[in-house]
Motif scaffolding. Structure first.
Motif, PDB file in Angstrom:
ATOM      1  N   GLU A  64       0.945  -1.467  -0.123  1.00 11.83           N
ATOM      2  CA  GLU A  64       0.086  -0.221   0.179  1.00 11.83           C
ATOM      3  C   GLU A  64       0.986   1.141  -0.039  1.00 11.83           C
ATOM      4  O   GLU A  64       0.762   1.915  -1.066  1.00 11.83           O
ATOM      5  CB  GLU A  64      -0.749  -0.260   1.512  1.00 11.83           C
ATOM      6  CG  GLU A  64      -1.782   1.237   1.268  1.00 11.83           C
ATOM      7  CD  GLU A  64      -2.657   1.345   2.574  1.00 11.83           C
ATOM      8  OE1 GLU A  64      -3.735   1.752   2.531  1.00 11.83           O
ATOM      9  OE2 GLU A  64      -2.305   0.553   3.359  1.00 11.83           O
ATOM     10  N   TYR A  65       1.637   1.349   1.553  1.00 15.33           N
ATOM     11  CA  TYR A  65       2.913   2.471   0.837  1.00 15.33           C
ATOM     12  C   TYR A  65       3.385   2.983  -0.074  1.00 15.33           C
ATOM     13  O   TYR A  65       3.762   3.342  -0.773  1.00 15.33           O
ATOM     14  CB  TYR A  65       3.909   2.307   1.617  1.00 15.33           C
ATOM     15  CG  TYR A  65       2.873   2.317   3.588  1.00 15.33           C
ATOM     16  CD1 TYR A  65       1.993   3.393   3.791  1.00 15.33           C
ATOM     17  CD2 TYR A  65       4.076   2.020   4.262  1.00 15.33           C
ATOM     18  CE1 TYR A  65       1.276   2.933   4.757  1.00 15.33           C
ATOM     19  CE2 TYR A  65       3.063   1.509   6.058  1.00 15.33           C
ATOM     20  CZ  TYR A  65       2.012   2.328   5.588  1.00 15.33           C
ATOM     21  OH  TYR A  65       0.936   2.645   7.525  1.00 15.33           O
ATOM     22  N   TRP A  66       3.874   1.445  -0.793  1.00 17.73           N
ATOM     23  CA  TRP A  66       4.040   1.448  -2.337  1.00 17.73           C
ATOM     24  C   TRP A  66       3.698   1.929  -3.602  1.00 17.73           C
ATOM     25  O   TRP A  66       4.388   2.681  -4.655  1.00 17.73           O
ATOM     26  CB  TRP A  66       4.845   0.456  -2.919  1.00 17.73           C
ATOM     27  CG  TRP A  66       5.426  -0.046  -3.860  1.00 17.73           C
ATOM     28  CD1 TRP A  66       6.778   0.161  -4.669  1.00 17.73           C
ATOM     29  CD2 TRP A  66       5.029  -0.690  -4.836  1.00 17.73           C
ATOM     30  NE1 TRP A  66       7.294   0.274  -6.034  1.00 17.73           N
ATOM     31  CE2 TRP A  66       5.403  -0.556  -6.393  1.00 17.73           C
ATOM     32  CE3 TRP A  66       3.299  -1.555  -4.953  1.00 17.73           C
ATOM     33  CZ2 TRP A  66       4.351  -1.197  -7.494  1.00 17.73           C
ATOM     34  CZ3 TRP A  66       2.731  -1.389  -6.216  1.00 17.73           C
ATOM     35  CH2 TRP A  66       3.738  -1.131  -8.072  1.00 17.73           C
ATOM     36  N   ASP A  67       3.147   1.910  -3.246  1.00 16.03           N
ATOM     37  CA  ASP A  67       1.571   2.768  -4.267  1.00 16.03           C
ATOM     38  C   ASP A  67       1.373   3.932  -4.395  1.00 16.03           C
ATOM     39  O   ASP A  67       1.669   4.287  -5.386  1.00 16.03           O
ATOM     40  CB  ASP A  67       0.337   1.365  -4.709  1.00 16.03           C
ATOM     41  CG  ASP A  67      -0.967   1.746  -5.823  1.00 16.03           C
ATOM     42  OD1 ASP A  67      -0.414   1.275  -6.591  1.00 16.03           O
ATOM     43  OD2 ASP A  67      -1.520   2.011  -4.805  1.00 16.03           O
ATOM     44  N   ILE A  68       1.077   3.842  -2.974  1.00 14.75           N
ATOM     45  CA  ILE A  68       1.527   5.216  -3.315  1.00 14.75           C
ATOM     46  C   ILE A  68       2.210   6.527  -2.733  1.00 14.75           C
ATOM     47  O   ILE A  68       2.367   7.879  -4.009  1.00 14.75           O
ATOM     48  CB  ILE A  68       1.029   5.960  -1.138  1.00 14.75           C
ATOM     49  CG1 ILE A  68      -0.718   5.408  -0.819  1.00 14.75           C
ATOM     50  CG2 ILE A  68       0.633   7.138  -1.068  1.00 14.75           C
ATOM     51  CD1 ILE A  68      -0.656   5.724   0.509  1.00 14.75           C
ATOM     52  N   GLU A  69       3.248   6.277  -2.895  1.00 15.12           N
ATOM     53  CA  GLU A  69       4.424   7.142  -3.126  1.00 15.12           C
ATOM     54  C   GLU A  69       5.065   6.595  -4.454  1.00 15.12           C
ATOM     55  O   GLU A  69       5.157   7.765  -5.045  1.00 15.12           O
ATOM     56  CB  GLU A  69       5.645   5.962  -2.495  1.00 15.12           C
ATOM     57  CG  GLU A  69       6.110   6.392  -0.922  1.00 15.12           C
ATOM     58  CD  GLU A  69       5.785   7.192  -0.715  1.00 15.12           C
ATOM     59  OE1 GLU A  69       6.889   8.970  -1.512  1.00 15.12           O
ATOM     60  OE2 GLU A  69       5.168   8.492   0.641  1.00 15.12           O
ATOM     61  N   ARG A  70       4.632   5.914  -5.491  1.00 18.10           N
ATOM     62  CA  ARG A  70       5.002   5.888  -6.795  1.00 18.10           C
ATOM     63  C   ARG A  70       4.264   6.236  -7.975  1.00 18.10           C
ATOM     64  O   ARG A  70       4.063   6.967  -8.034  1.00 18.10           O
ATOM     65  CB  ARG A  70       4.958   4.032  -7.249  1.00 18.10           C
ATOM     66  CG  ARG A  70       3.918   3.227  -7.131  1.00 18.10           C
ATOM     67  CD  ARG A  70       3.303   2.056  -7.494  1.00 18.10           C
ATOM     68  NE  ARG A  70       2.179   1.759  -8.339  1.00 18.10           N
ATOM     69  CZ  ARG A  70       1.888   1.573  -9.790  1.00 18.10           C
ATOM     70  NH1 ARG A  70       2.376   2.272 -10.625  1.00 18.10           N
ATOM     71  NH2 ARG A  70       0.660   0.322  -9.728  1.00 18.10           N
TER      72      ARG A  70
END
Length: 274
Positions: A64-70
């Protein structure tokens, strides 16, 4: 553990990386443990650390955090990094399957006590999935040197020029192909080296085809000489090379090029590593 990582991010084994922020707030309401950045590769790592065994909530939170940042910073490449003390076979299989869609790196932590001091050791148990890519075919359309003089910095191109000169003087007449995505180098056999000159750094990133059989020995040779090198796919080494490396570690670098060039003329037949 997080304090120790903040003191020295290199202990994760992800290269020479910087911490952008610790405990960064997310729009979902959580906080990412670490946001890290590799300036040479323009790559960001979204790192989640968990004491104890990996569980499903840790996996979901990291993705989830990876997707938000990308989505917030699409100009960078992004990697989701899971750190845990234990990664069971069940959850390893889960993240291995997810890895084909999400670039996940999994690190398992081991702690040791030496002379009353706790030493942390991180083992990479899963790396980003990479489709097999023929570096030879990934060059794109043919261009000329002027294209790269506009695209890359003079210092990075100077490294390329010095390597070509070294090959010419010490090994064999060089054959250079200027392509849109890389500069390929060979002699009388197959190409064995591909350069990726950079715009804003004094280094030149390049890849050499070492073959699988002696790659580890050549990596050790470069490491002992102080030259940064990492494995790529099954039979290639990526090198971050500078003019200082060529001055200080010329013999080791020449040995690697000599080996790869010889291998390119024998169709990949095994040789003894230098």
């Amino acid at each position: 553990m997080q304090d120790r990582i903040e003191e020295d991010p290199a202990i994760l084994g992800l290269g020479d990386i910087n911490i952008v922020r610790r405990e960064k707030s997310q729009s979902s309401g959580g906080r990412i443990d670490f946001l890290m950045y590799d300036p040479d590769r323009e790559l960001r790592y979204e790192v989640e650390v968990m004491l104890g065994a990996l569980d499903e909530s840790h996996i979901i939170r990291t993705i989830e955090y990876w997707d938000i940042e990308r989505q917030r910073f699409p100009a960078y490449d992004h990697r989701a990094v899971i750190v845990a003390e234990e990664i069971t076979a069940r959850f390893f299989n889960v993240i291995r399957l997810l890895n084909r869609a999400v670039p996940i790196i999994a690190l398992q932590l081991n702690g040791f006590t030496i002379d009353n001091a706790v030493v942390l050791h991180f083992t990479k148990v899963l790396d980003v999935f990479q489709e097999a890519e023929d570096v030879e075919e990934a060059g794109g359309e043919q261009v000329d040197r002027r294209f790269w003089e506009r695209k890359a910095g003079s210092e990075s191109l100077a490294v390329l020029d010095q390597v070509i000169t070294m090959i010419e003087r010490e090994i064999a007449p060089a054959r250079v192909a200027w392509n849109k995505n890389h500069v390929a180098l060979g002699t009388s056999g197959y190409n064995f080296c591909w350069f990726h000159p950079r715009k804003s750094t004094p280094h030149c990133h390049l890849r050499v085809r070492t073959g699988a059989e002696n790659r580890e020995a050549l990596l050790r040779q470069l490491d002992e000489a102080g030259v940064g090198a990492t494995p790529f796919q099954d039979d290639v080494v990526t090198i971050k090379l500078s003019r200082k490396h060529l001055e200080d570690s010329r013999a080791a670098i020449l040995g690697v090029f000599r080996y790869c060039e010889g291998r390119s003329r024998t169709g990949g037949a095994s040789q003894s590593a230098v």
